[in-house]
Design a protein around this motif. Sequence first.
Motif, PDB file in Angstrom:
ATOM      1  N   GLU A  19     -13.595  25.583   0.590  1.00 59.33           N
ATOM      2  CA  GLU A  19     -12.306  26.247   0.756  1.00 59.33           C
ATOM      3  C   GLU A  19     -11.984  26.322   2.257  1.00 59.33           C
ATOM      4  O   GLU A  19     -12.896  26.567   3.083  1.00 59.33           O
ATOM      5  N   TYR A  20     -10.745  26.105   2.595  1.00 61.47           N
ATOM      6  CA  TYR A  20     -10.357  26.084   4.004  1.00 61.47           C
ATOM      7  C   TYR A  20      -9.027  26.822   4.170  1.00 61.47           C
ATOM      8  O   TYR A  20      -8.166  26.784   3.286  1.00 61.47           O
ATOM      9  N   ASP A  21      -8.925  27.460   5.283  1.00 63.31           N
ATOM     10  CA  ASP A  21      -7.635  28.070   5.622  1.00 63.31           C
ATOM     11  C   ASP A  21      -7.460  27.983   7.133  1.00 63.31           C
ATOM     12  O   ASP A  21      -8.432  28.119   7.896  1.00 63.31           O
ATOM     13  N   VAL A  22      -6.259  27.694   7.539  1.00 61.27           N
ATOM     14  CA  VAL A  22      -5.910  27.645   8.963  1.00 61.27           C
ATOM     15  C   VAL A  22      -4.710  28.571   9.158  1.00 61.27           C
ATOM     16  O   VAL A  22      -3.753  28.533   8.377  1.00 61.27           O
ATOM     17  N   GLY A  23      -4.781  29.380  10.161  1.00 61.46           N
ATOM     18  CA  GLY A  23      -3.674  30.296  10.424  1.00 61.46           C
ATOM     19  C   GLY A  23      -3.772  30.857  11.833  1.00 61.46           C
ATOM     20  O   GLY A  23      -4.500  30.322  12.689  1.00 61.46           O
ATOM     21  N   SER A  24      -3.054  31.906  12.052  1.00 64.62           N
ATOM     22  CA  SER A  24      -3.084  32.521  13.376  1.00 64.62           C
ATOM     23  C   SER A  24      -2.862  34.020  13.230  1.00 64.62           C
ATOM     24  O   SER A  24      -2.356  34.478  12.205  1.00 64.62           O
ATOM     25  N   PHE A  25      -3.263  34.712  14.218  1.00 65.80           N
ATOM     26  CA  PHE A  25      -3.022  36.152  14.242  1.00 65.80           C
ATOM     27  C   PHE A  25      -2.922  36.572  15.705  1.00 65.80           C
ATOM     28  O   PHE A  25      -3.375  35.839  16.609  1.00 65.80           O
ATOM     29  N   ASP A  26      -2.333  37.716  15.879  1.00 70.61           N
ATOM     30  CA  ASP A  26      -2.263  38.262  17.244  1.00 70.61           C
ATOM     31  C   ASP A  26      -3.476  39.130  17.494  1.00 70.61           C
ATOM     32  O   ASP A  26      -3.894  39.903  16.610  1.00 70.61           O
ATOM     33  N   SER A  27      -4.013  38.986  18.626  1.00 72.86           N
ATOM     34  CA  SER A  27      -5.188  39.784  18.957  1.00 72.86           C
ATOM     35  C   SER A  27      -4.837  41.263  18.924  1.00 72.86           C
ATOM     36  O   SER A  27      -3.685  41.670  19.152  1.00 72.86           O
ATOM     37  N   SER A  28      -5.851  42.010  18.569  1.00 70.92           N
ATOM     38  CA  SER A  28      -5.644  43.448  18.500  1.00 70.92           C
ATOM     39  C   SER A  28      -5.296  43.988  19.891  1.00 70.92           C
ATOM     40  O   SER A  28      -5.757  43.473  20.919  1.00 70.92           O
ATOM     41  N   THR A  29      -4.475  45.004  19.869  1.00 67.01           N
ATOM     42  CA  THR A  29      -4.128  45.636  21.146  1.00 67.01           C
ATOM     43  C   THR A  29      -4.941  46.892  21.377  1.00 67.01           C
ATOM     44  O   THR A  29      -4.698  47.645  22.332  1.00 67.01           O
ATOM     45  N   SER A  30      -5.852  47.126  20.471  1.00 66.08           N
ATOM     46  CA  SER A  30      -6.762  48.245  20.680  1.00 66.08           C
ATOM     47  C   SER A  30      -8.166  47.776  20.390  1.00 66.08           C
ATOM     48  O   SER A  30      -8.378  46.864  19.569  1.00 66.08           O
ATOM     49  N   THR A  31      -9.058  48.381  21.069  1.00 64.64           N
ATOM     50  CA  THR A  31     -10.435  47.982  20.857  1.00 64.64           C
ATOM     51  C   THR A  31     -10.882  48.407  19.464  1.00 64.64           C
ATOM     52  O   THR A  31     -10.295  49.269  18.821  1.00 64.64           O
ATOM     53  N   ALA A  76      -9.430  29.717  18.295  1.00 63.73           N
ATOM     54  CA  ALA A  76      -8.980  29.020  19.510  1.00 63.73           C
ATOM     55  C   ALA A  76      -7.727  29.714  20.026  1.00 63.73           C
ATOM     56  O   ALA A  76      -6.846  30.090  19.251  1.00 63.73           O
ATOM     57  N   THR A  77      -7.675  29.874  21.328  1.00 62.35           N
ATOM     58  CA  THR A  77      -6.491  30.518  21.907  1.00 62.35           C
ATOM     59  C   THR A  77      -6.366  30.163  23.380  1.00 62.35           C
ATOM     60  O   THR A  77      -7.332  29.712  24.016  1.00 62.35           O
ATOM     61  N   GLN A  78      -5.155  30.345  23.870  1.00 61.14           N
ATOM     62  CA  GLN A  78      -4.917  30.218  25.308  1.00 61.14           C
ATOM     63  C   GLN A  78      -4.596  31.572  25.926  1.00 61.14           C
ATOM     64  O   GLN A  78      -4.190  31.653  27.086  1.00 61.14           O
ATOM     65  N   GLY A  79      -4.780  32.630  25.073  1.00 60.27           N
ATOM     66  CA  GLY A  79      -4.575  33.982  25.595  1.00 60.27           C
ATOM     67  C   GLY A  79      -3.135  34.239  25.960  1.00 60.27           C
ATOM     68  O   GLY A  79      -2.844  34.937  26.926  1.00 60.27           O
ATOM     69  N   ARG A  80      -2.221  33.609  25.181  1.00 59.89           N
ATOM     70  CA  ARG A  80      -0.815  33.791  25.460  1.00 59.89           C
ATOM     71  C   ARG A  80      -0.123  34.312  24.199  1.00 59.89           C
ATOM     72  O   ARG A  80      -0.628  34.165  23.099  1.00 59.89           O
ATOM     73  N   SER A  81       1.024  34.899  24.432  1.00 63.34           N
ATOM     74  CA  SER A  81       1.809  35.310  23.282  1.00 63.34           C
ATOM     75  C   SER A  81       2.324  34.082  22.553  1.00 63.34           C
ATOM     76  O   SER A  81       2.385  32.976  23.101  1.00 63.34           O
ATOM     77  N   TRP A 122     -13.027  44.179  18.857  1.00 62.16           N
ATOM     78  CA  TRP A 122     -12.503  43.917  20.181  1.00 62.16           C
ATOM     79  C   TRP A 122     -13.124  44.902  21.189  1.00 62.16           C
ATOM     80  O   TRP A 122     -13.058  46.110  21.008  1.00 62.16           O
ATOM     81  N   ALA A 123     -13.667  44.297  22.213  1.00 61.57           N
ATOM     82  CA  ALA A 123     -14.183  45.123  23.310  1.00 61.57           C
ATOM     83  C   ALA A 123     -13.155  45.208  24.439  1.00 61.57           C
ATOM     84  O   ALA A 123     -13.092  46.195  25.176  1.00 61.57           O
ATOM     85  N   SER A 124     -12.370  44.151  24.596  1.00 63.72           N
ATOM     86  CA  SER A 124     -11.316  44.131  25.622  1.00 63.72           C
ATOM     87  C   SER A 124     -10.044  43.661  24.958  1.00 63.72           C
ATOM     88  O   SER A 124     -10.063  42.681  24.188  1.00 63.72           O
ATOM     89  N   VAL A 125      -8.959  44.337  25.241  1.00 62.51           N
ATOM     90  CA  VAL A 125      -7.706  43.967  24.613  1.00 62.51           C
ATOM     91  C   VAL A 125      -6.597  43.979  25.642  1.00 62.51           C
ATOM     92  O   VAL A 125      -6.743  44.559  26.711  1.00 62.51           O
ATOM     93  N   GLU A 126      -5.536  43.306  25.290  1.00 61.49           N
ATOM     94  CA  GLU A 126      -4.353  43.350  26.129  1.00 61.49           C
ATOM     95  C   GLU A 126      -3.324  44.234  25.438  1.00 61.49           C
ATOM     96  O   GLU A 126      -3.388  44.497  24.223  1.00 61.49           O
ATOM     97  N   VAL A 127      -2.368  44.635  26.184  1.00 61.83           N
ATOM     98  CA  VAL A 127      -1.363  45.526  25.617  1.00 61.83           C
ATOM     99  C   VAL A 127      -0.454  44.772  24.652  1.00 61.83           C
ATOM    100  O   VAL A 127       0.206  45.362  23.802  1.00 61.83           O
ATOM    101  N   THR A 128      -0.449  43.518  24.830  1.00 61.68           N
ATOM    102  CA  THR A 128       0.337  42.682  23.923  1.00 61.68           C
ATOM    103  C   THR A 128      -0.609  41.742  23.198  1.00 61.68           C
ATOM    104  O   THR A 128      -1.508  41.143  23.823  1.00 61.68           O
ATOM    105  N   GLY A 129      -0.368  41.617  21.928  1.00 61.60           N
ATOM    106  CA  GLY A 129      -1.240  40.732  21.151  1.00 61.60           C
ATOM    107  C   GLY A 129      -1.067  39.287  21.548  1.00 61.60           C
ATOM    108  O   GLY A 129       0.038  38.828  21.843  1.00 61.60           O
TER     109      GLY A 129
END
Lengths: 152, 1086
Positions: free
Chosen positions: B637-649, B667-672, B751-758
């Motif tokens: 079974e496979y799934d590919v998708g995306s999510f925004d990183s949590s903004t809180s630890t 995988a990410t480039q750490g961008r919105s 999450w140990a480190s988060v940004e204010v924006t996902g």
Amino acid sequence: MRIVHSLFRNKRGVSEIIASLILVLIITSAGVVAYSYSIGAFSSSTSLFQLDTNQKERQAQERFAIIAVWSNTSSQLNLTVLNYGQIDLTIDTVYINWISVASYLGGRSTTIGKGVLIQISFTSPVTIQSGSTYEIVAVSTRGSKNAINWKA
Amino acid sequence: MRLIGRLSRPSRGVGSIIGAVFVALILLSGFTFYAFTQDVTQHYNNTMSAMNDMDWNRNQENIIIKQIAITGTNQLNITAENDGPVQSHLIWLGILNKTATPENQTYQALNELVAPSEIVNIISDFTVTAGNKYVVQLVTELGNVVESKFYPASYVSCALTLVTAPPTVYQGNNVTVLLTVTPNDTVVDSIQSLTVTLNATPTNLVQLVSNSSLSVSGLTRGTSAYFWWVYNAVNTGAVTFNATYLQAPAGTYALSTAQIVNPPQQGGQGNVTITGINCTASQNPSQWNLLGSTQYVSGSVSDLANDDGSYAAFRSHTIGSTTDISDFVDDATSDVDGSRDKGTHSNFTAQQYGPDSINDTLTEEKTTGNFLVKYGAFTKATSVGTQTITGVGFLPKVIIFWWTRQTSYGELAGISMGYGFATNYTGAYQNRGVAFASNDAAGSSVAGRRRSDAYSIIILSSGTPALGAQASVTAYNNDGFVLNWQTNEARVDIIHFIALGGSDLTAARTGSFDLATGTGTQDITGVGFQPDFVMFLWTFTEAADTNNAHAEVGMGLAASSTKRGAIVANSEDGRNTMDTWQQQRTDSCILLLNPTNGGQDAIADFTQFLADGFRLSKSDGPAANTPIFYLALKGGEYDVGSFDSSTSTGNQDITGVGFQPKLALLATQGRSTSTSIDTTAELTFGAATSSTERGVAWFEDRDDLPTSDNEMENLNTAVVRWRDRTAADTFTLLGSADFVSFLPNGFRLNWASVEVTGRQIIYAVFGGRNYELDLEVRWTSANFSQPNEYLCIKTGVLDSESLKVDVRTGSSWTTVIESLNSSSWNNVSVSAYLTSSTFTIRFKDGISTGDTTQDSWNIDVTLLHVWATPNEYTAEVEFVGSSNLQSWLRLVWQIDSCWDIDQVTVTIQFYNFTLDDYATSGNGYINYISDATPNLYELKTQTIITNPIDFRNSTTGQWKVKIKGVKSTSTQFLMKVDWIDFETTYSTIGSTIPYNVWQWYTTKATSASGDPLPYAYVSVYANGTSVAFRDATDKASIANPAWVHLDARGEFQLEIKSTSGSPETFVLYAVVGSVVGEKTIAQEAP
């Protein structure tokens, strides 16, 4: 002198060679003539022997029989002839009381295969009288014959 | 002279040779002639010999026409016999019609081989006319002709011989006239038909009683035909018999005379008496009574009346009660093996009743199956050659690598990283790898790339670029894989990897294709199977295994047309001011940037999987064909998708993947979220298979710097992580998450480190796809002491996957049914396993791993059938009939019966009314063992002379018989009764006769002197409506009326039977000459 002598000797030598060659030619010619004659004679004898033997052999292989006779009229007779020999044959002549039939209505000169019946119809050369007995002979082209006594 | 001598010597030699040649030729010719003549002569002799043999055989032939007859269709029927010692071959049948005018002859070809002494019948094809004269010929192949003159009787002279016997006969007695006809014609061989005639003169003296057939056909010369007539001498006098045949030639006849005289007169006229002797009545049963549990099968009492094969059948029964238990399954709650049930019952109760077509549907459960994953990291070898990586724990099928050129975990200035994957498809290993490098602190950027379709690990030692090391996977083993370092450097760089395996992963292959120029769809085929997931890697258009300026690396993931994502980073080389780019989209699977300027070169989306590959859709086609590496996977079974990183630890659950994963790639480039190309090259790639097995690699090559300032980092304590350059040589951690666990429908990060924006993170999750069924059901009070114990399962419709049934034996399962048959009973003996009252079975799917189809099976009933087999069967029937109350002289009973099994102990007992019980021995009792051959009828009979009336009811005349068959067997059998006859004989004067019984009368004739008239002919006649006669001595039927002759004592024993539907009185007459005996007889009511 040596030259002259050698010339003489050479002349004698030439004549002996020619004589020898002539002798060889004569012998060869005689041989060829004798051989040709003998071969011709042999061939002729062989052909005649073979022809004669084959004819006798084929005649010996012929077998036929008149198995039925009946009359249509007082003068017309019918023969039923069976070829039971080893080769085909043809009826050439029919004799009634040793008088050759002159008028055939059918069946004569027809090749009769092995095991085949044929009907030969003809006008009797003698008057057929009821109750009388007649000797009927059929002769093939190879000279074989078959005879029966038939009571009308 | 020497010369002459030499010349002359050769001349003589030639002459001799020639002469010799001619002599040889002449001799050869002579020999040839001789041989030829010999050959011709031999051939002639052979021919003569063959002809002589033929003549000899011809002389040996001897065919005889034995008889000629005319058939009913007017054809000739010729009977011929080969009387010679050699075989004859008949080839012609001829017939000469001598009657026709003119005569004619017809021949018919034959092919009849007649062996010596053989007789053949030949039917002509042509027809003949009776009455015409014919000559029939048979012609053999050897020329023999045999003929027969076949004439009508009118043309044939025959010798006739006529005899009367006796020549002198008493008036009233019979005289027999015998005629012999013998053809003695010298001409005719066979008579077509001959009919004789006989005239008696005067006619009033005799009366014809009987005669033989008067015609004969095909009578041949020398053979005789015999004819006879029997006359009764009616009156006295001389009678002359004149015999001839129809159309006989004049004068062909024979005469014979008989004298008819008065019989001796001694005391007046003789006497004929008729005396009743006895009556024999047969009775058959009129009903039967089934005894015990004997069952009626077929037939009726009328079938018992005649010994004609029509029978009544009865089925045997066993004595006593038998155990026969159907025990439905009790519950579905057991767990004897400690393995939880897999799958579901729709209605377990349905299994406990029926069969009623109400089913319990067993349905497979979706399980994680056997999809094996392993994250690991190792330090590479420091020299070329092989390096074996162990600790995977299973045989890998796919290895995915990612790395940074770091010998320890943590941050490091400069960028050298890459990705790769390796598979083994159809026995060959495939490796693909891409690498990206950009030097730190470069005034003019130094960035380069490299790709390989032979190596899955490529480590660039510089952004120049320069190749530091490269390796390919060359072998898989049960605990890891083998790398072959083709190029290496003395560094222990850390390599991260993911290993995939297990039976759920049914196919895996890496390959390459060119993303073609132009937009539109592009089918990539030749994969070899239809994938379920595909991963892409690329750099740019450069040739494989070459170092190229300008760094670019990209990665794509796709599971369907809506589940895909792509990420790409680019760093231009030779730029005084850093020119770096990045792009991340979740509506594409391949993104190409122009390495020299960061412009968009291509965008390709994923459309669908194909039977042999997959289809891409290019909204932006590349400027040139660009090689792309792919990893295609099938199974799981496979799934590919995306999510925004949590903004809180803390924890973040990513759900909705549709299954419980076993592997997550991030995988990410750490961008919105954005589809545009952004500045700065950055890329994070991590993977986790558990909370302790995870790893990540990150790099950033900052744009727009006069001097490059970049960094990379790798860790095995996080799964996703990114930083941003916030000052020279300072990269501040912005986001970092560790992997916590997989969830039934996703996974959890912490999450140990988060940004204010996902920040948008692309994920791909992998899991097993397998459907399993393992359902236990149980009996808790099973009867386990019976000799026959069967597990019986009635099924409904079953899906195609087989469903097997196991029984619990001790601590293991034993399969007793490999595959249940659909819509039928599935019965199997479980005697070996049913050893206690608790009995457990399980339904187990036939395919327990790699099963991607969910199957279900309908079970109607599940039960244990236990029973005890009876060991003896009995069939017992009582038959009842009626008879008369006469004083029986004799009782004869006959019973014809059989059994459909061998050797049944049979007892036949007639009821003895005097003893008031069935006979147990002697009269009325027979005991025997039936034949070893089943269904063989056996007639049993007994004649009872002593007290036969014991076997009837003295007031009603009822009788009864009991037939019993017993056999020790477990097989039920049949009794078949064909005939039961109860024949009684009693004395009677014969004045009355019961309906339909034979009654015996003695007819006796005496002369006037009272002496018996031996052998006199008697006319017997009864004028009843329906009276039958038979000879009492031999039971032969006699016509009514009939002529019979008395025996030596002047007696005739006559039996008569009357079957008039109502009572009637008739007279029985016996007449000898003019003397009449009479007896008036009254037939009783039926």
